[in-house]
Design an enzyme around this catalytic site. Structure first.
Site, PDB file in Angstrom:
ATOM      1  N   ASP A 215     -28.249  59.624  44.170  1.00 40.41           N
ATOM      2  CA  ASP A 215     -27.764  59.699  45.416  1.00 40.41           C
ATOM      3  C   ASP A 215     -27.368  61.191  45.469  1.00 40.41           C
ATOM      4  O   ASP A 215     -26.591  61.565  44.084  1.00 40.41           O
ATOM      5  CB  ASP A 215     -26.467  58.648  45.709  1.00 40.41           C
ATOM      6  CG  ASP A 215     -25.938  58.264  46.297  1.00 40.41           C
ATOM      7  OD1 ASP A 215     -26.351  57.740  47.161  1.00 40.41           O
ATOM      8  OD2 ASP A 215     -25.096  58.788  46.336  1.00 40.41           O
ATOM      9  N   ASN A 223     -23.953  66.218  57.915  1.00 40.33           N
ATOM     10  CA  ASN A 223     -24.232  65.369  58.183  1.00 40.33           C
ATOM     11  C   ASN A 223     -23.352  64.822  59.548  1.00 40.33           C
ATOM     12  O   ASN A 223     -23.127  66.262  61.299  1.00 40.33           O
ATOM     13  CB  ASN A 223     -25.053  63.791  58.908  1.00 40.33           C
ATOM     14  CG  ASN A 223     -26.029  63.315  58.080  1.00 40.33           C
ATOM     15  OD1 ASN A 223     -27.090  64.460  58.430  1.00 40.33           O
ATOM     16  ND2 ASN A 223     -26.057  62.336  57.758  1.00 40.33           N
ATOM     17  N   HIS A 228     -27.195  66.153  62.276  1.00 41.73           N
ATOM     18  CA  HIS A 228     -27.994  65.698  61.795  1.00 41.73           C
ATOM     19  C   HIS A 228     -29.331  65.909  61.250  1.00 41.73           C
ATOM     20  O   HIS A 228     -30.365  65.502  60.043  1.00 41.73           O
ATOM     21  CB  HIS A 228     -28.577  64.224  62.692  1.00 41.73           C
ATOM     22  CG  HIS A 228     -27.368  63.031  62.541  1.00 41.73           C
ATOM     23  ND1 HIS A 228     -27.071  62.181  61.507  1.00 41.73           N
ATOM     24  CD2 HIS A 228     -26.696  62.553  63.322  1.00 41.73           C
ATOM     25  CE1 HIS A 228     -26.076  60.825  61.649  1.00 41.73           C
ATOM     26  NE2 HIS A 228     -25.460  61.396  62.727  1.00 41.73           N
ATOM     27  N   ASP A 232     -31.391  65.257  58.021  1.00 38.17           N
ATOM     28  CA  ASP A 232     -32.523  66.024  57.767  1.00 38.17           C
ATOM     29  C   ASP A 232     -33.650  66.567  57.346  1.00 38.17           C
ATOM     30  O   ASP A 232     -34.510  66.100  55.883  1.00 38.17           O
ATOM     31  CB  ASP A 232     -33.577  65.430  59.171  1.00 38.17           C
ATOM     32  CG  ASP A 232     -33.022  63.878  59.950  1.00 38.17           C
ATOM     33  OD1 ASP A 232     -32.219  63.329  58.562  1.00 38.17           O
ATOM     34  OD2 ASP A 232     -32.935  63.733  61.065  1.00 38.17           O
ATOM     35  N   GLU A 258     -29.347  57.679  52.029  1.00 37.68           N
ATOM     36  CA  GLU A 258     -29.986  59.352  51.014  1.00 37.68           C
ATOM     37  C   GLU A 258     -29.920  58.944  49.424  1.00 37.68           C
ATOM     38  O   GLU A 258     -29.780  59.769  48.778  1.00 37.68           O
ATOM     39  CB  GLU A 258     -28.597  60.234  51.053  1.00 37.68           C
ATOM     40  CG  GLU A 258     -26.677  58.959  50.372  1.00 37.68           C
ATOM     41  CD  GLU A 258     -26.313  58.141  51.600  1.00 37.68           C
ATOM     42  OE1 GLU A 258     -25.133  58.555  51.216  1.00 37.68           O
ATOM     43  OE2 GLU A 258     -26.817  58.229  52.447  1.00 37.68           O
TER      44      GLU A 258
END
Length: 344
Positions: A215, A223, A228, A232, A258
Site C-alpha cells: 500500500d 493527489n 491526480h 497516476d 493504491e
C-alpha cells in the site's frame, strides 16, 4: 471487393471497352492484393503507410493508361504481373511472420497465398519468355485461369480474415478485461483467478508460495497536493518497480486504488521481504525522474507454509501484517508472524 470488381473488368478485355476496362481491372487487382498484404501485416501489429499501399497500383495505372512506344502493351502487362507476384509473395511472407503455426486459419491462408504467389511467379516468367501469345501462357496462364486463382484467394482471404479478426477482437477484449488500464498489471479478478489456480497446483506438490500486499503510504496527499496526474505517475512508477523486481513466473496485480498484490510461487517469506526492499529501492530511483516526491510503501507478507490454507486466507494474513506495518510507522515490511523489516 477490389478483387471481384477487377476480375469483372478483366472479362471486358476482348470487347470495345478494353481501353478503360483493362487498366481499371489491373489497377484494382493490384490494389486488392496490396490491401490483403496490409491485412496480413496487421496480424503481427505492423502498420502500413498509405504510400506503401498506393505506389504499386499507381504505377500499374499509369503504365496501363500510357501505352506509348516507351511503355508498350507487352511492358504494361509485365509490370502488372510483376506487381501481383510481389504482392502475393509479400502476403505469404507476412503470414509466416504472424506465427501461422499457432492458428490453423492463418496457416491455411498462408498456404493459399503461397500457391497464388507461385502461380504468379510462373505466370510472369512464362510471359517474359513467350509473351502473351505463347502456347504455354495461353494454355495455363491466361486471364480466365488467373481470374479463377484470384477468386480462390479472395474466398480464402475473406473467410480467414473474418475468423482471425473475430479471434483477435475476443483476445483483445479479454486482455483489456484482465488488465488495469493505468498500470498494465492484472486487475483484481484476473489476479485472483490465476493466483488461486497456481496456489492449488503448488499445494498439491507441497510447494510453498509467498504473497505480498503493498500500500502506498499517504497516497491521498499526493493527489491533494500535486493533482491526480501525479498520483497516476506514482502508481505507474510502483507498477514498474514491481515488474522489474519480480521474476517472470511471479504475478503482480492492482488490488484496488493504491493497493497492490504480489504472488511469488516457490518463494520463502524471507525472500519475499527482500523483494519488497528491492521494490522500494527501485521506486526511490524512479522518483528522481519526477517533479514531486513519491510516497513510501508499506508491505504485508505471508506464506502458504505458515498455516494459510487457500488464497483468501493468505490475503487475510497479509492484510493483517500490512495494517501492523502502518501502525508501526509505515515504510516497512511486516510478515504474518510479526517479523519486521525496518524502513525500506
Amino acid at each position: 471487393m477490389m478483387f471481384s470488381l477487377g476480375n469483372a473488368l478483366s472479362l471486358l478485355n476482348d470487347t470495345p471497352h478494353h481501353i478503360w476496362a483493362g487498366p481499371g481491372g489491373q489497377t484494382l487487382l493490384v490494389a486488392g492484393a496490396f490491401c490483403a498484404w496490409a491485412s496480413a501485416r496487421s496480424l503481427h501489429a505492423c502498420e502500413t503507410q498509405l504510400w506503401q499501399l498506393i505506389s504499386a497500383p499507381a504505377l500499374v495505372a499509369v503504365a496501363a493508361t500510357w501505352q506509348t512506344t516507351a511503355i508498350n502493351p507487352w511492358c504494361t502487362n509485365f509490370i502488372y504481373l510483376a506487381a501481383m507476384t510481389a504482392a502475393t509473395t509479400m502476403i505469404t511472407f507476412e503470414l509466416c511472420l504472424a506465427k501461422a503455426r499457432e492458428h490453423k486459419v492463418i496457416r491455411t491462408l498462408a498456404i493459399c497465398a503461397s500457391v497464388t504467389a507461385a502461380y504468379y511467379l510462373c505466370r510472369t516468367a512464362v510471359y517474359a519468355v513467350e509473351g502473351p501469345a505463347g502456347v504455354l501462357f495461353v494454355s495455363y496462364f491466361d486471364s480466365a485461369t488467373a481470374g479463377t486463382v484470384l477468386l480462390m484467394l479472395l474466398i480464402a482471404v475473406s473467410s480467414s480474415m473474418s475468423m482471425v479478426s473475430d479471434k483477435r477482437i475476443i483476445k483483445l477484449l479479454r486482455e483489456r478485461a484482465d488488465r488495469d488500464h493505468l498500470t498494465g498489471l492484472c486487475n483484481r479478478g484476473a489476479f485472483m483467478e490465476v493466483a488461486g489456480a497456481e496456489l492449488a497446483v503448488l499445494s498439491s506438490r507441497n510447494t510453498a508460495a509467498a504473497l505480498v500486499l503493498a500500500d502506498l503510504d499517504h497516497f491521498k496527499s499526493i493527489n491533494d497536493e500535486y493533482g491526480h496526474p501525479a498520483g497516476d505517475t506514482a502508481l505507474r512508477a510502483f507498477s514498474q518497480a514491481c515488474t522489474e523486481s519480480v521474476r517472470s513466473t511471479d504475478l503482480v496485480g492492482r488490488y484496488g486504488g493504491e493497493e497492490f498484490i504480489i504472488f511469488l510461487p516457490g518463494t520463502t517469506v524471507q525472500r519475499a521481504v527482500e523483494v519488497t526492499a528491492d521494490i522500494s529501492r527501485r521506486m526511490l530511483a524512479l522518483e528522481s525522474l519526477a517533479s514531486f516526491p513519491f510516497p513510501t510503501v508499506s508491505f504485508g507478507v505471508t506464506s502458504s507454509s505458515g498455516g494459510a490454507g487457500d488464497l483468501s486466507d493468505m490475503i487475510r494474513a497479509a492484510d493483517e501484517a500490512l495494517y501492523r506495518a502502518k501502525d508501526l510507522g509505515r515504510n516497512r515490511a511486516v510478515t504474518a508472524d510479526h517479523r519486521i523489516s525496518g524502513t525500506q
